[in-house]
Design an enzyme around this catalytic site. Sequence first.
Site, PDB file in Angstrom:
ATOM      1  CG  HIS A  67      -4.228   4.185   4.192  1.00  0.00           C
ATOM      2  ND1 HIS A  67      -3.120   4.856   3.715  1.00  0.00           N
ATOM      3  CD2 HIS A  67      -5.116   4.158   3.169  1.00  0.00           C
ATOM      4  CE1 HIS A  67      -3.332   5.213   2.455  1.00  0.00           C
ATOM      5  NE2 HIS A  67      -4.542   4.802   2.108  1.00  0.00           N
ATOM      6  CD  GLU A  69      -0.248   3.190   7.955  1.00  0.00           C
ATOM      7  OE1 GLU A  69       0.835   3.343   7.356  1.00  0.00           O
ATOM      8  OE2 GLU A  69      -1.308   2.881   7.370  1.00  0.00           O
ATOM      9  CB  CYS A  97       0.859   7.341   2.610  1.00  0.00           C
ATOM     10  SG  CYS A  97      -0.704   7.535   3.510  1.00  0.00           S
ATOM     11  CB  CYS A 100      -0.650   7.022   7.519  1.00  0.00           C
ATOM     12  SG  CYS A 100      -2.025   6.151   6.726  1.00  0.00           S
TER      13      CYS A 100
END
Length: 170
Positions: A67, A69, A97, A100
């Site tokens: 992701h 992040e 999420c 993360c």
Amino acid sequence: MEKQGSTAPLAQASLSDEAAMRLALQQAELAYAAGEVPVGAVVLDAGGRVIGLGYNRSITDHDPSSHAEIVTLRQAAAFMKNYRLPGASLFVTLEPCAMCMGAMLHARLDRVVYGATDPKTGACGSVLSVHASPQLNHRTTVTGGVLADECGDMLRRFFRERRAKAKSAG
């Protein structure tokens, strides 16, 4: 510093939240162009310098943890030569999420700033509030809604185009 699908971090004076989110939006555009869900992120150190940039790479990397992040945290940690980033702030175009947020808490970030809310997997208040759990030994300040319309518009456009493509294919 290792490049992970983005330009190298910039050495700049402190940026405003909006300016930092605009950098994250530029990263999201790179994800969009690569066919990834358009989420981008940037990490600023305590002095406001960019130390990490990244965007979603899960499809490209064949990695569910890639992701924006996580990609950005990895870059910032490598740059700082430390897995902890005290005093740092992460700006991301979509509410993080749980995975993360967990990584951001482990990195000891001071702030997390996001653009659009994520009503399906958001862990900063939309579905969960990971950052506010009293059982955790670290907390971070969370601010949402910075350039929310621009961030959300990019995501809506991406998924609208994806649905149209799928419909015309079959």
